[in-house]
Design a protein around this motif. Sequence first.
Motif, PDB file in Angstrom:
ATOM      1  N   ARG A 175     -48.089-103.417  28.591  1.00 30.32           N
ATOM      2  CA  ARG A 175     -46.698-102.980  28.550  1.00 30.32           C
ATOM      3  C   ARG A 175     -46.214-102.716  27.119  1.00 30.32           C
ATOM      4  O   ARG A 175     -45.106-103.086  26.727  1.00 30.32           O
ATOM      5  CB  ARG A 175     -45.791-103.989  29.237  1.00 30.32           C
ATOM      6  N   GLY A 176     -47.085-102.092  26.338  1.00 26.80           N
ATOM      7  CA  GLY A 176     -46.727-101.712  24.988  1.00 26.80           C
ATOM      8  C   GLY A 176     -46.826-102.809  23.955  1.00 26.80           C
ATOM      9  O   GLY A 176     -46.619-102.567  22.771  1.00 26.80           O
ATOM     10  N   THR A 221     -55.580-115.912  26.842  1.00 28.13           N
ATOM     11  CA  THR A 221     -54.273-115.394  27.255  1.00 28.13           C
ATOM     12  C   THR A 221     -53.151-115.875  26.344  1.00 28.13           C
ATOM     13  O   THR A 221     -52.413-115.073  25.777  1.00 28.13           O
ATOM     14  CB  THR A 221     -53.955-115.806  28.704  1.00 28.13           C
ATOM     15  N   ALA A 222     -53.027-117.166  26.173  1.00 24.72           N
ATOM     16  CA  ALA A 222     -51.875-117.732  25.468  1.00 24.72           C
ATOM     17  C   ALA A 222     -52.029-117.770  23.955  1.00 24.72           C
ATOM     18  O   ALA A 222     -51.042-117.936  23.241  1.00 24.72           O
ATOM     19  CB  ALA A 222     -51.590-119.149  25.987  1.00 24.72           C
ATOM     20  N   LEU A 223     -53.249-117.637  23.433  1.00 26.73           N
ATOM     21  CA  LEU A 223     -53.468-117.766  21.988  1.00 26.73           C
ATOM     22  C   LEU A 223     -53.786-116.447  21.301  1.00 26.73           C
ATOM     23  O   LEU A 223     -54.317-116.433  20.189  1.00 26.73           O
ATOM     24  CB  LEU A 223     -54.592-118.774  21.704  1.00 26.73           C
ATOM     25  N   LEU A 224     -53.451-115.333  21.926  1.00 22.92           N
ATOM     26  CA  LEU A 224     -53.712-114.040  21.305  1.00 22.92           C
ATOM     27  C   LEU A 224     -52.530-113.650  20.419  1.00 22.92           C
ATOM     28  O   LEU A 224     -51.400-113.510  20.902  1.00 22.92           O
ATOM     29  CB  LEU A 224     -53.940-112.964  22.362  1.00 22.92           C
ATOM     30  N   PRO A 225     -52.740-113.448  19.128  1.00 16.39           N
ATOM     31  CA  PRO A 225     -51.648-113.083  18.221  1.00 16.39           C
ATOM     32  C   PRO A 225     -51.047-111.719  18.561  1.00 16.39           C
ATOM     33  O   PRO A 225     -51.772-110.739  18.776  1.00 16.39           O
ATOM     34  CB  PRO A 225     -52.320-113.056  16.844  1.00 16.39           C
ATOM     35  N   LEU A 226     -49.741-111.664  18.595  1.00 17.20           N
ATOM     36  CA  LEU A 226     -49.014-110.424  18.808  1.00 17.20           C
ATOM     37  C   LEU A 226     -48.880-109.699  17.473  1.00 17.20           C
ATOM     38  O   LEU A 226     -48.392-110.266  16.494  1.00 17.20           O
ATOM     39  CB  LEU A 226     -47.629-110.718  19.380  1.00 17.20           C
ATOM     40  N   VAL A 227     -49.327-108.428  17.425  1.00 19.69           N
ATOM     41  CA  VAL A 227     -49.358-107.704  16.161  1.00 19.69           C
ATOM     42  C   VAL A 227     -48.510-106.431  16.165  1.00 19.69           C
ATOM     43  O   VAL A 227     -48.180-105.907  15.097  1.00 19.69           O
ATOM     44  CB  VAL A 227     -50.806-107.339  15.766  1.00 19.69           C
ATOM     45  N   ALA A 228     -48.157-105.924  17.344  1.00 19.23           N
ATOM     46  CA  ALA A 228     -47.393-104.676  17.375  1.00 19.23           C
ATOM     47  C   ALA A 228     -46.744-104.486  18.737  1.00 19.23           C
ATOM     48  O   ALA A 228     -47.230-105.001  19.752  1.00 19.23           O
ATOM     49  CB  ALA A 228     -48.296-103.487  17.061  1.00 19.23           C
ATOM     50  N   VAL A 229     -45.638-103.760  18.727  1.00 20.39           N
ATOM     51  CA  VAL A 229     -44.977-103.318  19.955  1.00 20.39           C
ATOM     52  C   VAL A 229     -44.770-101.829  19.823  1.00 20.39           C
ATOM     53  O   VAL A 229     -44.125-101.360  18.885  1.00 20.39           O
ATOM     54  CB  VAL A 229     -43.628-104.038  20.173  1.00 20.39           C
ATOM     55  N   ARG A 230     -45.305-101.062  20.707  1.00 23.68           N
ATOM     56  CA  ARG A 230     -45.349 -99.607  20.542  1.00 23.68           C
ATOM     57  C   ARG A 230     -43.978 -98.984  20.374  1.00 23.68           C
ATOM     58  O   ARG A 230     -43.793 -98.066  19.592  1.00 23.68           O
ATOM     59  CB  ARG A 230     -46.055 -98.967  21.728  1.00 23.68           C
ATOM     60  N   GLY A 231     -43.017 -99.450  21.101  1.00 19.90           N
ATOM     61  CA  GLY A 231     -41.710 -98.824  21.042  1.00 19.90           C
ATOM     62  C   GLY A 231     -40.925 -99.149  19.785  1.00 19.90           C
ATOM     63  O   GLY A 231     -39.879 -98.559  19.534  1.00 19.90           O
ATOM     64  N   ALA A 232     -41.437-100.074  18.970  1.00 20.39           N
ATOM     65  CA  ALA A 232     -40.692-100.531  17.799  1.00 20.39           C
ATOM     66  C   ALA A 232     -41.043 -99.770  16.538  1.00 20.39           C
ATOM     67  O   ALA A 232     -40.510-100.036  15.479  1.00 20.39           O
ATOM     68  CB  ALA A 232     -40.937-102.022  17.587  1.00 20.39           C
ATOM     69  N   SER A 233     -41.968 -98.811  16.618  1.00 19.61           N
ATOM     70  CA  SER A 233     -42.411 -98.107  15.416  1.00 19.61           C
ATOM     71  C   SER A 233     -42.669 -96.646  15.733  1.00 19.61           C
ATOM     72  O   SER A 233     -43.000 -96.285  16.860  1.00 19.61           O
ATOM     73  CB  SER A 233     -43.684 -98.757  14.859  1.00 19.61           C
ATOM     74  N   LYS A 289     -53.360 -94.299  18.814  1.00 25.37           N
ATOM     75  CA  LYS A 289     -54.214 -93.564  19.753  1.00 25.37           C
ATOM     76  C   LYS A 289     -54.570 -94.454  20.931  1.00 25.37           C
ATOM     77  O   LYS A 289     -54.825 -95.643  20.800  1.00 25.37           O
ATOM     78  CB  LYS A 289     -55.475 -93.075  19.040  1.00 25.37           C
ATOM     79  N   ASP A 290     -54.599 -93.872  22.086  1.00 20.24           N
ATOM     80  CA  ASP A 290     -54.800 -94.617  23.317  1.00 20.24           C
ATOM     81  C   ASP A 290     -56.222 -94.406  23.816  1.00 20.24           C
ATOM     82  O   ASP A 290     -56.535 -93.411  24.455  1.00 20.24           O
ATOM     83  CB  ASP A 290     -53.795 -94.152  24.379  1.00 20.24           C
ATOM     84  N   SER A 291     -57.074 -95.321  23.479  1.00 22.02           N
ATOM     85  CA  SER A 291     -58.459 -95.243  23.946  1.00 22.02           C
ATOM     86  C   SER A 291     -59.011 -96.642  24.063  1.00 22.02           C
ATOM     87  O   SER A 291     -58.562 -97.569  23.412  1.00 22.02           O
ATOM     88  CB  SER A 291     -59.315 -94.416  22.980  1.00 22.02           C
ATOM     89  N   SER A 292     -60.011 -96.774  24.905  1.00 26.24           N
ATOM     90  CA  SER A 292     -60.570 -98.103  25.153  1.00 26.24           C
ATOM     91  C   SER A 292     -61.258 -98.671  23.928  1.00 26.24           C
ATOM     92  O   SER A 292     -61.459 -99.872  23.813  1.00 26.24           O
ATOM     93  CB  SER A 292     -61.573 -98.035  26.323  1.00 26.24           C
ATOM     94  N   GLY A 293     -61.626 -97.789  22.980  1.00 31.12           N
ATOM     95  CA  GLY A 293     -62.315 -98.268  21.786  1.00 31.12           C
ATOM     96  C   GLY A 293     -61.389 -98.543  20.625  1.00 31.12           C
ATOM     97  O   GLY A 293     -61.848 -98.855  19.525  1.00 31.12           O
ATOM     98  N   TYR A 294     -60.086 -98.442  20.827  1.00 28.43           N
ATOM     99  CA  TYR A 294     -59.140 -98.646  19.726  1.00 28.43           C
ATOM    100  C   TYR A 294     -59.099-100.102  19.302  1.00 28.43           C
ATOM    101  O   TYR A 294     -59.127-101.010  20.116  1.00 28.43           O
ATOM    102  CB  TYR A 294     -57.741 -98.191  20.145  1.00 28.43           C
ATOM    103  N   SER A 295     -59.012-100.313  18.001  1.00 24.56           N
ATOM    104  CA  SER A 295     -58.929-101.669  17.449  1.00 24.56           C
ATOM    105  C   SER A 295     -57.804-101.722  16.419  1.00 24.56           C
ATOM    106  O   SER A 295     -57.867-101.030  15.396  1.00 24.56           O
ATOM    107  CB  SER A 295     -60.252-102.067  16.787  1.00 24.56           C
ATOM    108  N   TRP A 296     -56.784-102.523  16.683  1.00 24.42           N
ATOM    109  CA  TRP A 296     -55.696-102.694  15.723  1.00 24.42           C
ATOM    110  C   TRP A 296     -56.232-103.267  14.421  1.00 24.42           C
ATOM    111  O   TRP A 296     -55.795-102.886  13.332  1.00 24.42           O
ATOM    112  CB  TRP A 296     -54.629-103.615  16.292  1.00 24.42           C
ATOM    113  N   VAL A 297     -57.175-104.194  14.519  1.00 22.63           N
ATOM    114  CA  VAL A 297     -57.730-104.835  13.324  1.00 22.63           C
ATOM    115  C   VAL A 297     -58.384-103.796  12.418  1.00 22.63           C
ATOM    116  O   VAL A 297     -58.162-103.785  11.197  1.00 22.63           O
ATOM    117  CB  VAL A 297     -58.733-105.938  13.699  1.00 22.63           C
ATOM    118  N   LEU A 298     -59.203-102.918  12.989  1.00 23.53           N
ATOM    119  CA  LEU A 298     -59.855-101.896  12.181  1.00 23.53           C
ATOM    120  C   LEU A 298     -58.826-100.977  11.530  1.00 23.53           C
ATOM    121  O   LEU A 298     -58.962-100.588  10.362  1.00 23.53           O
ATOM    122  CB  LEU A 298     -60.824-101.088  13.037  1.00 23.53           C
TER     123      LEU A 298
END
Length: 389
Positions: free
Chosen positions: A99-100, A172-184, A189-198
Amino acid sequence: MSTNHIRALCDYIDASPTAFHAVDSSQALLKAHGAVRLYEGDSWKLDQGSLYFVVRDDAALIAFRTGTSAPAEAGFAIAGAHTDAPGLRARIEKSVESRGMERVAVEVYGGPIHSSWLDRPLSLAGRVVTRGVDGGFRVGLVNFARPMAQIPNLAIHFNRDMNKGVEFPVNTALLPLVAVRGASKTVVKDSSGYSWVLGALAVELGIPESDILSAELAFTDAARSFVYGNDNEILSAPRIDNLAGCHAILTAFCAARPAVHGQMAVLFDNEEIGSATSRGAASSLLSTIISRICIASRRNGTGMNEAMGSGTGTGTGGSGYNEAEDSYRALAKSFQVSVDGAQAWHPAYADKFDEDFAPVLNGGPAVKANANVRYATEAIGESMFRSWC
């Protein structure tokens, strides 16, 4: 403890968010005192009373000062600690989005208190391997050194039993939240291989994502160390277990003068996961370095009080010389202290401590002993240590 030493300890901890950075900080301290780096793949030439250090895999370090006598005759004074701390290691290969809301998959390293990682600013740091301009690869460190993520807890409105104890599933509960799509306005890019870290690494390093070959990254507490109390007698810092031990050993080592015996400061990695790695205390690292010092000392005549043989024999020394025997003799004449954190008496959980033997804050060094030898302390060693303190 002096104000200058406390400040130096805080600076060391803040500059060392990961084991890689702890070793990097330690190298800087050693070089400032004239230490020379040696490499395990090179032949060594040692000078009497000089400072040297060896780094293995960027996360473990052994510094030593040669003695005025041969190691086989005088041995070593050795103090050891560990560079790693429990925490959350980032998985760089993918992001988890729903959900973004974008989060980073993690693995637990060691035994952290899960709840202590929630609702606090987290940064990201570690070691990165990138593609070089010559087609090879380069190894470097990265430290974002600013808040990059947070693990939000569940509002108490959804769990009225929250304060009775809650389990936090890692996936589930210990995954750091790094971005919300609607806030920026940033397009993701929307692909299964996308990595925010990279993506974050590429921006931080100023290189294309395709040039990032691999990385070992950890989420770290973004808060800096600080002191408080009526007389600034209390230190609060992340990773104090066991960066406080590393800093204490290095400070004493750098301040020491040459002696008859050799002196060693040993900083291992991976203590939090059992030490059974190539850079952990269960590895051959320490014994290998001691053997190398013995061989180089014999070859170069570092122990000036020892005559060099001229005949033929086993190894590189004189008549009847045996490399293994020198290192065995050196070990038999050595003394080692393992430096780690001791759990001080806690006023809110007094029932968890032995009232007669619990360590107290600012009460000086604590000696750990156990009838089943969970610690290596024995009567002779304890007596010697107490006499030095």
